[in-house]
Write an enzyme that holds these catalytic residues in place. Structure first.
Site, short mmCIF file in Angstrom:
data_model
loop_
_atom_site.label_atom_id
_atom_site.label_comp_id
_atom_site.label_asym_id
_atom_site.label_seq_id
_atom_site.Cartn_x
_atom_site.Cartn_y
_atom_site.Cartn_z
N ASP A 144 -1.05 0.94 -6.08
CA ASP A 144 -1.88 1.47 -7.18
C ASP A 144 -1.00 1.71 -8.42
O ASP A 144 0.21 1.64 -8.33
CB ASP A 144 -2.50 2.80 -6.75
CG ASP A 144 -1.44 3.79 -6.29
OD1 ASP A 144 -1.18 3.84 -5.07
OD2 ASP A 144 -0.82 4.45 -7.13
N ASP B 250 -0.88 4.64 -10.01
CA ASP B 250 -0.78 6.09 -10.13
C ASP B 250 -1.81 6.61 -11.16
O ASP B 250 -2.96 6.22 -11.07
CB ASP B 250 0.66 6.51 -10.46
CG ASP B 250 0.91 7.96 -10.10
OD1 ASP B 250 0.42 8.40 -9.05
OD2 ASP B 250 1.58 8.67 -10.86
N1 ADE Z 1 1.67 6.40 -2.25
C1 ADE Z 1 0.89 5.39 -2.64
N2 ADE Z 1 0.52 5.55 -3.94
C2 ADE Z 1 1.07 6.70 -4.36
C3 ADE Z 1 1.06 7.41 -5.59
N3 ADE Z 1 0.41 6.95 -6.65
N4 ADE Z 1 1.75 8.57 -5.65
C4 ADE Z 1 2.44 9.02 -4.58
N5 ADE Z 1 2.47 8.40 -3.40
C5 ADE Z 1 1.81 7.25 -3.28
#
Ligand code: ADE
Length: 272
Positions: free
Chosen positions: A214, A216
């Protein structure tokens, strides 16, 4: 030539014991309590391999509650010379794209409630106080193996990545995510620390293959969800598995005597 044994710490969606051809499960205890899961012990192309599911078999253990010390201790006790970890992570940069694989080389630690050393100075811990060097947290030699393995498999990959480790379990705010970008972070995750540090404390070559699930929270109007992380991991798990299989075979072909010696020396010399 010293014997090698490879520990795999399987992260979200990447803790499948089917990785191992012949396998048995063993229940171990450590001075720090139980590891996250039973240890699955087996062999791949003649290389002994041990698998732990970082979050437990049903993903029931939150990042702050993982018994990192028990996991690393168990792998050390059973004779692991190497650990290959897998991690799901968020991307802080446009060019680290969903599904990309990253062989991590640096971290920034934002965790604050985890047992992070075997050398606390308390009576039941290892004797002395250890200040383990962390300039290069990951084993460069094992990183090179993962890089070669990923190239051999033909996957999009970044040879370096600086991961910000947050305490979780919540994801970051947009403000935090943008701050991590300013700090020079490429990725964000929840479990690399203290895992990599503890492995170094006991002289294990530790390297990690991370996968972007992703972007974030830094992109306006967008944020990560659990659903998205699970979907991407599910779709891309085979990639990471193929890299692990290739890397384990490569590890088995090399002579690691000098690296093992160096790791042990580094661990010993760090104790005051
Ligand atoms: N693991 C997968 N995506 C994450 C994110 N955006 N922040 C922290 N841990 C994660």
């Amino acid at each position: 030539m010293s014997k090698v044994k490879v520990g795999i710490i399987g992260g979200t969606g990447l803790d499948d014991p089917q990785l191992l051809l012949s396998k048995t499960e063993i229940d171990v205890d450590t001075p720090y309590g139980k590891p996250s899961s039973l240890l699955t012990v087996g062999e791949l192309n003649g290389v002994p391999v041990v698998l732990i599911s970082r979050h437990g078999k049903n993903h029931s253990i939150a990042p702050s509650q993982i018994n990192y010390r028990a996991n690393i201790w168990a792998l050390k006790e059973i004779g692991c010379t190497h650990i290959l970890a897998t991690n799901a992570c968020g991307s802080l940069k446009e060019n680290y794209k969903i599904g990309d694989l990253i062989i991590l080389d640096q971290f920034i630690d934002r965790t604050f409630k985890r047992e992070n050393t075997f050398y606390s100075g308390l009576p039941n811990d290892l004797p002395g106080v250890q200040h383990i060097p962390m300039g290069e947290p990951f084993c460069e030699y094992t990183r090179n193996v993962l890089i070669e393995a990923t190239k051999t498999c033909g996957f999009d990959m970044h040879e370096r990545g600086n991961i910000v480790i947050i305490e979780g379990p919540r994801f970051s705010t947009r403000a935090e995510s943008k701050m991590f970008q300013l700090w020079g972070g490429d990725l964000v995750g929840m479990t690399t620390v203290p895992e990599v540090c503890l492995a170094k404390e006991v002289g294990i070559s530790y390297s990690s293959i991370a996968m972007v699930t992703d972007y974030d929270a830094w992109r306006d109007g967008d944020h990560v969800t659990v659903e998205q992380v699970a979907k991407v991991m599910h779709e891309n798990a085979e990639k990471a598995k193929n890299v692990l299989l290739t890397a384990i075979t490569l590890i088995g072909k090399q002579n690691w005597d000098e690296v093992i010696e160096k790791n042990n020396l580094c661990s010993r010399m760090a104790v005051m």
